[in-house]
Design a protein around this motif. Structure first.
Motif, PDB file in Angstrom:
ATOM      1  N   GLU A   1       1.391  -4.303   6.705  1.00 13.49           N
ATOM      2  CA  GLU A   1       2.284  -3.313   5.856  1.00 13.49           C
ATOM      3  C   GLU A   1       1.565  -1.729   6.170  1.00 13.49           C
ATOM      4  O   GLU A   1       0.264  -1.717   6.125  1.00 13.49           O
ATOM      5  CB  GLU A   1       2.575  -3.439   4.681  1.00 13.49           C
ATOM      6  CG  GLU A   1       3.608  -4.720   4.567  1.00 13.49           C
ATOM      7  CD  GLU A   1       3.049  -5.964   4.129  1.00 13.49           C
ATOM      8  OE1 GLU A   1       1.750  -6.163   4.560  1.00 13.49           O
ATOM      9  OE2 GLU A   1       3.616  -6.749   3.348  1.00 13.49           O
ATOM     10  N   ALA A   2       2.604  -0.773   6.207  1.00 14.80           N
ATOM     11  CA  ALA A   2       1.864   0.453   5.992  1.00 14.80           C
ATOM     12  C   ALA A   2       1.921   0.974   4.654  1.00 14.80           C
ATOM     13  O   ALA A   2       2.600   0.361   3.772  1.00 14.80           O
ATOM     14  CB  ALA A   2       3.085   1.436   6.738  1.00 14.80           C
ATOM     15  N   CYS A   3       1.182   1.801   4.338  1.00 18.99           N
ATOM     16  CA  CYS A   3       1.054   2.563   2.846  1.00 18.99           C
ATOM     17  C   CYS A   3       1.018   3.987   3.013  1.00 18.99           C
ATOM     18  O   CYS A   3       0.291   4.556   3.789  1.00 18.99           O
ATOM     19  CB  CYS A   3      -0.162   1.775   2.017  1.00 18.99           C
ATOM     20  SG  CYS A   3      -0.415   2.089   0.661  1.00 18.99           S
ATOM     21  N   VAL A   4       1.797   4.527   1.924  1.00 23.94           N
ATOM     22  CA  VAL A   4       2.002   5.945   1.857  1.00 23.94           C
ATOM     23  C   VAL A   4       1.700   6.289   0.489  1.00 23.94           C
ATOM     24  O   VAL A   4       2.355   5.719  -0.500  1.00 23.94           O
ATOM     25  CB  VAL A   4       3.286   6.370   2.310  1.00 23.94           C
ATOM     26  CG1 VAL A   4       3.534   7.889   2.135  1.00 23.94           C
ATOM     27  CG2 VAL A   4       3.535   6.089   3.677  1.00 23.94           C
ATOM     28  N   CYS A   5       1.011   7.371   0.247  1.00 24.05           N
ATOM     29  CA  CYS A   5       0.584   7.837  -1.094  1.00 24.05           C
ATOM     30  C   CYS A   5       0.948   9.337  -1.227  1.00 24.05           C
ATOM     31  O   CYS A   5       0.353  10.144  -0.385  1.00 24.05           O
ATOM     32  CB  CYS A   5      -0.958   7.476  -1.471  1.00 24.05           C
ATOM     33  SG  CYS A   5      -1.411   8.638  -3.180  1.00 24.05           S
TER      34      CYS A   5
END
Ligand code: AMP
Ligand code: GLY
Length: 426
Positions: free
Chosen positions: A326-330
């Motif tokens: 999965e991708a993760c964005v903060c």
């Protein structure tokens, strides 16, 4: 198992969040922590820089593991102090932390090991530095040697700006002792990427890549900040790229440190510029990045405690850094005005609603509990983070949560991960 996390930012809340999910169910303490870490463990009112205070607490409470988040206590030798008293600490010793604590030391390691990096000259004399920048080809980068809270790097478009930068560091001593020595560096062009690795004294195992957003405003405009958001994976990360980074950067760095009798244990973070000639090192950090960690840890497949213990015990395996697809964005929400002057003490609304959503995490940075309410207490307030199938979908999910959280004069960038999203579309 008792774990002390030293620090109180978004990185430390993300570490606490990941540790709270560990199958060993540790009891967590955070010094000093924030309102987010208070929900997962016990905050201890000791500033991260108060090394004597942390050591005294460790003597009393006997933690099984201490994880040191920020650079200041690492560079001041907190890991050495704890280890000398028989406590296990995750993070490099003072000598190894000089990779971040002294840019002159880091450059000498890079140069001795033949690692790709910007050409650079070191100066301890202002007159000599001024003469050099007058004659050198602009643009130039002037860097204070020591820790300067992220402010010690000045990008100079021409000789005039470079002279001002030299004067700022060496004559006006705006960075204090940190600017007694400076580096004048070739300006590198390209896209930046943060590569972090777990290191067990012998070898490095790369964590997933991440890209930070340092400027305050959309389109990389405005002032430099501690970081306005991050996402993982970064668009340039391929198996080949990882191999090049390991073979030409991390492994030679560790070998050169060993040659100097220095053992590195903990996280080593290389800030890289993707130039036309390949990745070159801009800087080393001796710790987890902030906000990169908020975008990396949710992607980590396994537990963090065994990975950290393996670093300390010298038996790290590639599995310890295995990551989910999965991708993760903060997306970092800041107080209005940051990185300049900003308000504190404003109530934050919408956190409960946000916490109920799946695959999203709201990591606290500058927050505290006041009269039963969570209020702002720093420049970077929250790191609103989402996991998802694609970068585009994940960024959208993170921004949906951002829209539900409100506090007076809240600011955030609207283009976190946009570069990665446009690359994955083409
Ligand atoms: P540092 O603390 O050394 O990473 O520098 C902070 C930021 O300054 C980096 O993230 C880059 O954006 C920029 N920077 C540092 N060194 C250079 C360089 N040699 N060329 C271009 N930009 C640089
Ligand atoms: N995100 C940059 C740093 O942690 O230094």
């Amino acid at each position: 198992m008792k774990i002390l996390i030293v620090g109180g930012g978004g990185r430390e809340h993300a570490l606490a969040w990941k540790l709270a999910r560990d199958r060993r169910h540790p009891v967590l303490f955070c010094a000093p922590g924030n309102a987010g870490t208070a929900e997962l463990g016990i905050n201890v009112p000791i500033p991260a820089e108060d090394i004597d205070g942390v050591v005294a607490w460790a003597r009393r409470e006997k933690p099984d593991l201490t994880i040191i988040g920020p650079e200041a206590p690492l560079c001041a030798g907190l890991a050495d102090r704890l280890q000398a008293e028989g406590f296990r600490a995750f993070g490099p010793c003072r000598a190894a932390a000089q990779l971040e604590g002294s840019k002159v030391f880091a450059k000498s390691v890079l140069q001795a090991a033949g690692i790709p990096t910007a050409q650079s000259e070191t100066f301890t004399n202002a007159e000599k530095a001024l003469a050099y920048v007058r004659a050198a080809k602009a643009p130039l980068v002037v860097k204070a040697d020591g820790l300067a809270a992220g402010k010690g790097v000045l990008i100079c478009a021409n000789a005039r700006e470079a002279e001002d930068a030299v004067a700022t560091a060496m004559i006006h001593q705006s960075f204090g002792k940190a600017g007694r020595q400076i580096l004048v560096e070739e300006f590198l062009e390209g896209e930046e990427v943060s590569m972090l690795a777990l290191v067990d004294g012998r070898q490095a195992v790369l964590l997933p890549s991440a890209q930070d957003h340092k400027r305050a405003l959309d389109g990389d405009q405005g002032l430099n900040t501690g970081g306005m958001g991050a996402y993982s994976p970064a668009p340039m990360e391929t198996a080949d790229f990882r191999k090049i980074v390991l073979d030409t950067i991390f492994n030679p760095t560790l070998k050169e440190l060993r040659r100097r009798g220095i053992t590195y244990q903990g996280v080593l973070y290389a800030g890289l510029m993707m130039t036309a000639a390949g990745p070159k090192v801009l800087e080393f950090n001796c710790r987890f990045g902030d906000p990169e960690t908020q975008a990396i840890l949710p992607r980590l497949k396994g537990d963090l405690i065994p990975a950290m213990e393996a670093c300390i015990n010298g038996n790290l395996l590639p599995e310890h850094a295995a990551c989910r697809p999965e991708a993760c964005v903060c997306v970092v929400m800041t107080a209005g005005g940051y990185p300049g002057a900003y308000r504190k003490g404003d109530t934050i609304a919408g956190l409960k609603e946000a916490a109920a959503l799946s695959e999203t995490m709201v990591f606290h940075a500058g927050t505290k509990l006041e009269g039963g309410q969570i209020v702002t207490s720093g420049g970077r307030v929250l790191g609103v983070t989402a996991l998802g199938r694609t970068l585009a979908e994940t960024a959208e999910k993170a921004y949906q949560v951002v829209a539900r959280i409100t506090f007076q004069d809240a600011h955030y960038r609207r283009d976190i991960a946009a570069k990665g999203i446009s690359r994955t579309k083409t």
